[in-house]
Design a protein around this motif. Structure first.
Motif, PDB file in Angstrom:
ATOM      1  N   UNK A 279     -35.793 150.985 123.005  1.00 35.56           N
ATOM      2  CA  UNK A 279     -36.867 149.444 123.854  1.00 35.56           C
ATOM      3  C   UNK A 279     -36.094 148.029 123.479  1.00 35.56           C
ATOM      4  N   UNK A 280     -34.713 148.668 123.346  1.00 37.43           N
ATOM      5  CA  UNK A 280     -33.593 147.319 123.570  1.00 37.43           C
ATOM      6  C   UNK A 280     -32.672 147.056 124.866  1.00 37.43           C
ATOM      7  N   UNK A 281     -32.751 145.823 124.620  1.00 39.39           N
ATOM      8  CA  UNK A 281     -31.394 145.537 125.360  1.00 39.39           C
ATOM      9  C   UNK A 281     -30.448 145.220 124.649  1.00 39.39           C
ATOM     10  N   UNK A 282     -28.787 145.621 124.803  1.00 36.17           N
ATOM     11  CA  UNK A 282     -28.010 145.107 124.289  1.00 36.17           C
ATOM     12  C   UNK A 282     -27.234 144.156 125.053  1.00 36.17           C
ATOM     13  N   UNK A 283     -26.476 143.136 125.382  1.00 38.01           N
ATOM     14  CA  UNK A 283     -25.800 142.261 125.772  1.00 38.01           C
ATOM     15  C   UNK A 283     -24.231 142.454 124.831  1.00 38.01           C
ATOM     16  N   UNK A 284     -23.489 142.474 125.454  1.00 38.61           N
ATOM     17  CA  UNK A 284     -22.084 142.113 125.074  1.00 38.61           C
ATOM     18  C   UNK A 284     -21.395 141.139 125.661  1.00 38.61           C
ATOM     19  N   UNK A 285     -21.275 139.885 125.363  1.00 40.44           N
ATOM     20  CA  UNK A 285     -20.625 138.591 126.244  1.00 40.44           C
ATOM     21  C   UNK A 285     -19.495 138.365 125.051  1.00 40.44           C
ATOM     22  N   UNK A 286     -18.802 137.585 125.672  1.00 40.18           N
ATOM     23  CA  UNK A 286     -17.519 136.784 125.749  1.00 40.18           C
ATOM     24  C   UNK A 286     -17.809 135.318 124.893  1.00 40.18           C
ATOM     25  N   UNK A 287     -17.384 135.089 123.951  1.00 34.12           N
ATOM     26  CA  UNK A 287     -17.695 133.841 122.926  1.00 34.12           C
ATOM     27  C   UNK A 287     -16.473 133.060 121.877  1.00 34.12           C
ATOM     28  N   UNK A 288     -16.393 131.540 122.480  1.00 36.85           N
ATOM     29  CA  UNK A 288     -15.453 131.087 121.929  1.00 36.85           C
ATOM     30  C   UNK A 288     -15.581 131.131 120.363  1.00 36.85           C
ATOM     31  N   UNK A 289     -14.520 131.420 119.046  1.00 45.33           N
ATOM     32  CA  UNK A 289     -14.587 131.252 117.838  1.00 45.33           C
ATOM     33  C   UNK A 289     -14.198 129.701 117.288  1.00 45.33           C
ATOM     34  N   UNK A 290     -13.919 128.684 118.381  1.00 39.27           N
ATOM     35  CA  UNK A 290     -14.145 127.573 118.210  1.00 39.27           C
ATOM     36  C   UNK A 290     -14.782 126.749 118.902  1.00 39.27           C
ATOM     37  N   UNK A 291     -15.024 124.859 119.127  1.00 40.84           N
ATOM     38  CA  UNK A 291     -15.168 124.213 120.362  1.00 40.84           C
ATOM     39  C   UNK A 291     -14.175 124.117 121.094  1.00 40.84           C
ATOM     40  N   UNK A 292     -12.704 124.180 120.638  1.00 42.61           N
ATOM     41  CA  UNK A 292     -11.828 123.733 121.740  1.00 42.61           C
ATOM     42  C   UNK A 292     -10.787 125.451 121.706  1.00 42.61           C
ATOM     43  N   UNK A 293     -10.786 126.362 122.057  1.00 43.31           N
ATOM     44  CA  UNK A 293     -10.506 127.832 122.785  1.00 43.31           C
ATOM     45  C   UNK A 293      -9.244 127.673 123.002  1.00 43.31           C
ATOM     46  N   UNK A 294      -7.492 127.934 122.250  1.00 43.44           N
ATOM     47  CA  UNK A 294      -6.097 127.149 122.283  1.00 43.44           C
ATOM     48  C   UNK A 294      -5.790 128.754 123.545  1.00 43.44           C
ATOM     49  N   UNK A 295      -6.301 130.164 122.995  1.00 45.27           N
ATOM     50  CA  UNK A 295      -5.916 130.937 123.996  1.00 45.27           C
ATOM     51  C   UNK A 295      -7.000 132.143 124.112  1.00 45.27           C
ATOM     52  N   UNK A 296      -6.745 133.374 124.892  1.00 40.49           N
ATOM     53  CA  UNK A 296      -7.329 134.119 124.957  1.00 40.49           C
ATOM     54  C   UNK A 296      -7.607 135.423 123.445  1.00 40.49           C
ATOM     55  N   UNK A 297      -7.358 134.648 122.321  1.00 38.90           N
ATOM     56  CA  UNK A 297      -7.728 135.608 121.279  1.00 38.90           C
ATOM     57  C   UNK A 297      -8.230 134.466 119.954  1.00 38.90           C
ATOM     58  N   UNK A 298      -8.612 133.769 120.857  1.00 39.59           N
ATOM     59  CA  UNK A 298      -9.881 132.675 120.525  1.00 39.59           C
ATOM     60  C   UNK A 298     -11.274 132.878 121.518  1.00 39.59           C
ATOM     61  N   UNK A 299     -11.065 133.984 122.046  1.00 39.82           N
ATOM     62  CA  UNK A 299     -12.045 134.674 122.831  1.00 39.82           C
ATOM     63  C   UNK A 299     -12.939 136.457 122.534  1.00 39.82           C
ATOM     64  N   UNK A 300     -13.711 135.890 122.040  1.00 43.55           N
ATOM     65  CA  UNK A 300     -13.902 137.181 121.483  1.00 43.55           C
ATOM     66  C   UNK A 300     -15.272 138.197 121.779  1.00 43.55           C
ATOM     67  N   UNK A 301     -15.543 139.382 121.952  1.00 46.68           N
ATOM     68  CA  UNK A 301     -16.438 139.839 122.147  1.00 46.68           C
ATOM     69  C   UNK A 301     -17.848 139.947 121.375  1.00 46.68           C
ATOM     70  N   UNK A 302     -18.710 139.280 121.266  1.00 44.50           N
ATOM     71  CA  UNK A 302     -20.290 139.862 120.956  1.00 44.50           C
ATOM     72  C   UNK A 302     -21.207 140.695 121.333  1.00 44.50           C
ATOM     73  N   UNK A 303     -21.822 142.042 120.113  1.00 45.87           N
ATOM     74  CA  UNK A 303     -22.403 142.757 120.923  1.00 45.87           C
ATOM     75  C   UNK A 303     -24.177 142.204 120.456  1.00 45.87           C
ATOM     76  N   UNK A 304     -24.785 141.619 121.563  1.00 43.74           N
ATOM     77  CA  UNK A 304     -26.358 140.920 120.561  1.00 43.74           C
ATOM     78  C   UNK A 304     -27.086 142.025 121.541  1.00 43.74           C
ATOM     79  N   UNK A 305     -28.608 142.616 120.020  1.00 44.73           N
ATOM     80  CA  UNK A 305     -29.515 143.255 120.858  1.00 44.73           C
ATOM     81  C   UNK A 305     -30.815 142.465 120.365  1.00 44.73           C
ATOM     82  N   UNK A 306     -31.968 143.238 121.544  1.00 44.26           N
ATOM     83  CA  UNK A 306     -32.641 142.284 122.006  1.00 44.26           C
ATOM     84  C   UNK A 306     -33.931 143.048 121.983  1.00 44.26           C
TER      85      UNK A 306
END
Length: 601
Positions: free
Chosen positions: A209-236
Motif C-alpha cells: 500500500x505504498x508508493x516508492x519514488x526514487x528521484x535525483x535531487x541537487x544537493x546545492x542550489x547551483x550544482x557543479x557536477x554529477x556528484x552534486x546530484x544524489x538519488x533520494x528514495x521517497x515513500x508515500x
C-alpha cells in the motif's frame, strides 16, 4: 469491446505526500524539510530554464512551426514534447558553471512545448480576430468564412486585449496581429513533470500500500557536477479509498511545493465497467442552475417513443454557495484595495511607499488565503454534487448522464453580480468529478448542446411561458411544466438519447454530441424517478398525562420533549473526509427497476 461485464481502462489523478525519505546510496534517513529544500532547488532550475526558453521562442515563427506540425525535414512532430523540441533544436540554457542532467532538460522542454502548443490555438484565433477588429470603434466585424468559429467567451477576451492595445496608442497594425504582439511570454510554473524523464532520473515502484519514488535531487542550489546530484528514495502511502480499486499501473508523478511541503500529483490507470452509448435506454440530464450548482431529470427511450414524468431532482449545496459568494466578494474587495494602494505607492514618498508596500503584502496574503478557501470549498462541492448525481442515476438505472457543453454555455441576462457568480462556479470541476464518479459504476457522461435547453418545450420544441417567474416554465399546448431546470434536464437527456450513435470522441475528453435533435417526449403517468429520503419530524409529546397523584407520595416531575423545528428535517452533514471526496461509495441499486415501470399514457 463493450458488452455485459466488459471492462475498460481509464486514467485518474490523485495527490499524496511522502512520509519518509532516505538516501538511495547510503540508506541514511533524510529529513522531510531537507527534501523540500532540495526539491525547491530542482523546481527553481526548471522554472528558470523554462522561462528563458519561452522568452527565446516568443516570436511568430515558433507558432508557425507548431501550427504546421512539421519539423525541418517536413516530418510530423511527435506527440512527446521533449522529442519534438529535440528535433527542432529547442534546448534550454543554464547559467555558467551549473550542471543539469539531460533528463531534467527533457522535463523542461516537455513543459515548455505543452504551454506553447496550448497558446498556438490562441495565436490562430488572435490572427483571425485582429483582421476583423476596428480600433476606432472597438467592434469586431462578422466572420466571412464558415470555418472561422471562435467561442464567444474567447472572443470577448481577445477583444479586450485588442482594445487595450489600441488605447496604449499602438494604433492599427500593418498586417494581422499575432499573440506575440498582444501579450508577453507566460510565466512558467514551478513544477517537475517527471513523466517526460526515464529511469535515470526517476522511477516509481509499488510495494503493498505504498508508493516508492526514487528521484535525483541537487544537493546545492547551483550544482557543479554529477556528484552534486544524489538519488533520494521517497515513500508515500496510497490513499485508503484506492486500496480496493482495480489499479493496473501507476505513472510517474508531478512534483510541486505548497504551503505544507512536497506534494505528489500522481496518475494511475484502473479498470472500470465499460459503457456502451448505443445501448443506453435511460438518460439523466444535468442542467447547471444559476441559484444552485445543478438539477437533474430523467428521460427514457420507450418502444413507443421518449417518455418522462417531468419530475426532477435539485441539488442542495448545504449553504456552500452562499459561503462561496461571500468569499468571492471579499476577494474582490481585497483586490480593489490592493490595486488602489499600488497606485498611491507609485507617487508616494519613499517612507510612505514602504508602509504602503507592507499593507499591500498583507492584503495579498489575505487574498491568497481567501482563494485557498474557495478552492477547497469548490472541490468539496464538486465531488459532493457528483456523488449525489451519480446516486440519482444509479437509483433510476440510467446508463447515460448528459451535461451541457461548457464551451457554448454563457451566463448572461441575470445582472452583473449574478453573471459573475455563475461564471465563477465550479462547473468544470463538477463535470470532471461527475465523469470520474459515474465511471466507477459504468455510467457514461456526454456533453450535449446547451442552447435552448431551458427555453424550449421537450415535447413540441416551442418556446415555454414563464407564468410564475424565471424559475417556472409552462407549455400551454402540451400542458407540461414545472421547474425550468427540471425541464432543461429532460431536454438534455433527450438530446443524449437521440444522438448517442453520433457522439464524437477525442483523446482525453468525454464523448460529445454536437447536434441537438428533436423528438417529442410524452409525459408518463407512472413514477420513474427515485424517491428522495425525507427524515420525519421527531415525535413530540403535546400534553402531560392526566394522573391522580397518590397521597403521601411526591409526584414525579414530567419534562416535555423538545419541540420539533424545521432543522430536524435537515440531514446532518457527512463526517469530515467523506464529504466531497472519492471515498464514498455509490448507494446500492434498488431491487425494483425504475425504467421498466414506464408506460405510455
Amino acid at each position: 469491446m463493450t458488452g455485459l461485464g466488459a471492462i475498460a481502462p481509464r486514467q485518474f489523478a490523485v495527490t499524496t505526500r511522502a512520509y519518509m525519505a532516505v538516501d538511495d546510496a547510503s540508506g541514511e534517513p533524510i529529513g522531510l524539510d531537507d527534501v523540500d529544500t532540495r526539491v525547491g532547488w530542482l523546481l527553481d532550475l526548471i522554472a528558470a530554464a523554462g522561462g528563458e526558453l519561452v522568452s527565446r521562442l516568443w516570436h511568430p515563427a515558433t507558432f508557425d512551426v507548431l501550427a504546421a506540425g512539421l519539423d525541418r525535414q517536413d516530418r510530423r512532430l511527435p506527440t512527446q514534447g521533449h522529442v519534438a523540441a529535440a528535433r527542432l533544436g529547442w534546448n534550454p540554457i543554464y547559467p555558467d558553471g551549473v550542471y543539469v542532467p539531460s533528463r531534467v532538460s527533457r522535463v523542461v522542454t516537455g513543459q515548455v512545448l505543452a504551454t506553447l502548443r496550448t497558446l498556438a490555438y490562441r495565436d490562430t484565433a488572435i490572427t483571425a480576430l485582429s483582421a476583423r477588429f476596428d480600433p476606432a470603434t472597438g467592434v469586431l466585424a462578422p466572420p466571412t468564412e464558415s470555418g472561422a468559429f471562435v467561442p464567444s467567451g474567447f472572443v470577448r477576451g481577445v477583444r479586450r486585449q485588442l482594445i487595450a492595445r489600441a488605447r496604449r496608442g499602438l494604433g492599427a497594425p500593418a498586417g494581422r496581429l499575432r499573440i506575440t504582439d498582444v501579450q508577453g511570454p507566460p510565466q512558467m510554473s514551478a513544477m517537475a513533470q517527471l513523466s517526460a524523464a526515464d529511469r535515470q532520473l526517476a522511477q516509481l515502484a509499488v510495494t503493498g500500500d505504498e508508493l516508492v519514488l526514487t528521484v535525483k535531487l541537487p544537493t546545492s542550489p547551483t550544482p557543479g557536477g554529477r556528484a552534486q546530484w544524489r538519488s533520494v528514495r521517497l515513500s508515500a502511502a496510497i490513499p485508503a479509498h484506492l486500496h480496493c480499486r482495480a489499479i493496473i499501473d501507476w505513472h510517474l508523478p508531478t512534483l510541486v511545493l505548497d504551503h505544507r511541503g512536497l506534494l505528489w500529483r500522481c496518475a494511475a490507470t484502473e479498470l472500470v465497467p465499460a459503457n456502451d452509448l448505443a445501448s443506453a435506454a435511460v438518460a439523466v440530464g444535468v442542467d447547471w442552475s444559476p441559484r444552485t450548482l445543478g438539477a437533474a431529470a430523467i428521460t427514457a427511450d420507450h418502444p413507443e417513443g421518449l417518455v418522462s414524468d417531468y419530475r426532477g431532482w435539485t441539488y442542495d449545496d448545504r449553504g456552500l454557495g452562499v459561503k462561496l459568494a461571500r468569499l468571492q466578494t471579499e476577494g474582490q474587495l481585497l483586490h480593489a484595495k490592493a490595486a488602489r494602494l499600488t497606485r498611491l505607492a507609485a507617487t508616494a514618498p519613499p517612507e510612505v511607499r514602504a508602509q504602503l508596500e507592507a499593507k499591500i503584502a498583507v492584503l495579498d496574503a489575505h487574498r491568497e488565503a481567501v482563494g485557498a478557501k474557495r478552492r477547497k470549498i469548490n472541490r468539496e462541492l464538486a465531488f459532493h454534487f457528483a456523488r449525489q448525481a451519480t446516486d440519482y442515476a444509479v437509483d433510476a438505472q440510467a446508463q447515460l448522464i448528459a451535461v451541457e457543453d461548457l464551451t457554448t454555455l454563457e451566463t448572461r441576462g441575470h445582472g452583473r453580480v449574478n453573471n459573475n457568480r455563475a461564471a465563477q462556479s465550479a462547473r468544470r470541476q463538477a463535470v470532471d468529478a461527475l465523469a470520474h464518479t459515474a465511471g466507477e459504476v459504468g455510467i457514461a457522461v456526454v456533453s450535449v448542446p446547451a442552447r435552448g435547453s431551458s427555453a424550449q418545450c421537450p415535447s413540441c420544441d416551442e418556446p415555454l411561458a414563464r407564468p410564475g417567474g424565471y424559475h417556472t416554465a409552462w407549455c400551454a399546448c402540451c400542458r407540461v411544466g414545472g421547474n425550468r431546470d427540471h425541464l432543461a434536464g429532460v431536454n438534455l437527456a433527450k438530446r443524449a438519447l437521440l444522438g448517442r450513435n453520433k457522439a464524437t470522441r477525442r483523446r482525453g475528453q468525454m464523448p460529445a454530441i454536437r447536434v441537438a435533435e428533436h423528438a417529442p417526449v410524452r409525459k408518463c403517468r407512472d413514477k420513474n424517478t427515485p424517491t428522495p429520503s425525507r427524515p420525519r419530524h421527531r415525535r413530540v409529546r403535546r400534553s402531560l398525562p392526566t394522573l391522580t397523584p397518590r397521597s403521601g407520595v411526591t409526584p414525579k416531575r414530567h419534562v416535555p420533549a423538545p419541540q420539533a423545528s424545521v432543522w430536524d428535517t435537515v440531514k446532518p452533514a457527512p463526517p469530515h473526509g467523506d464529504t466531497g471526496s472519492r471515498d464514498t461509495r455509490p448507494s446500492p441499486t434498488p431491487a425494483t427497476p425504475v425504467a421498466d415501470s414506464m408506460r405510455s399514457p
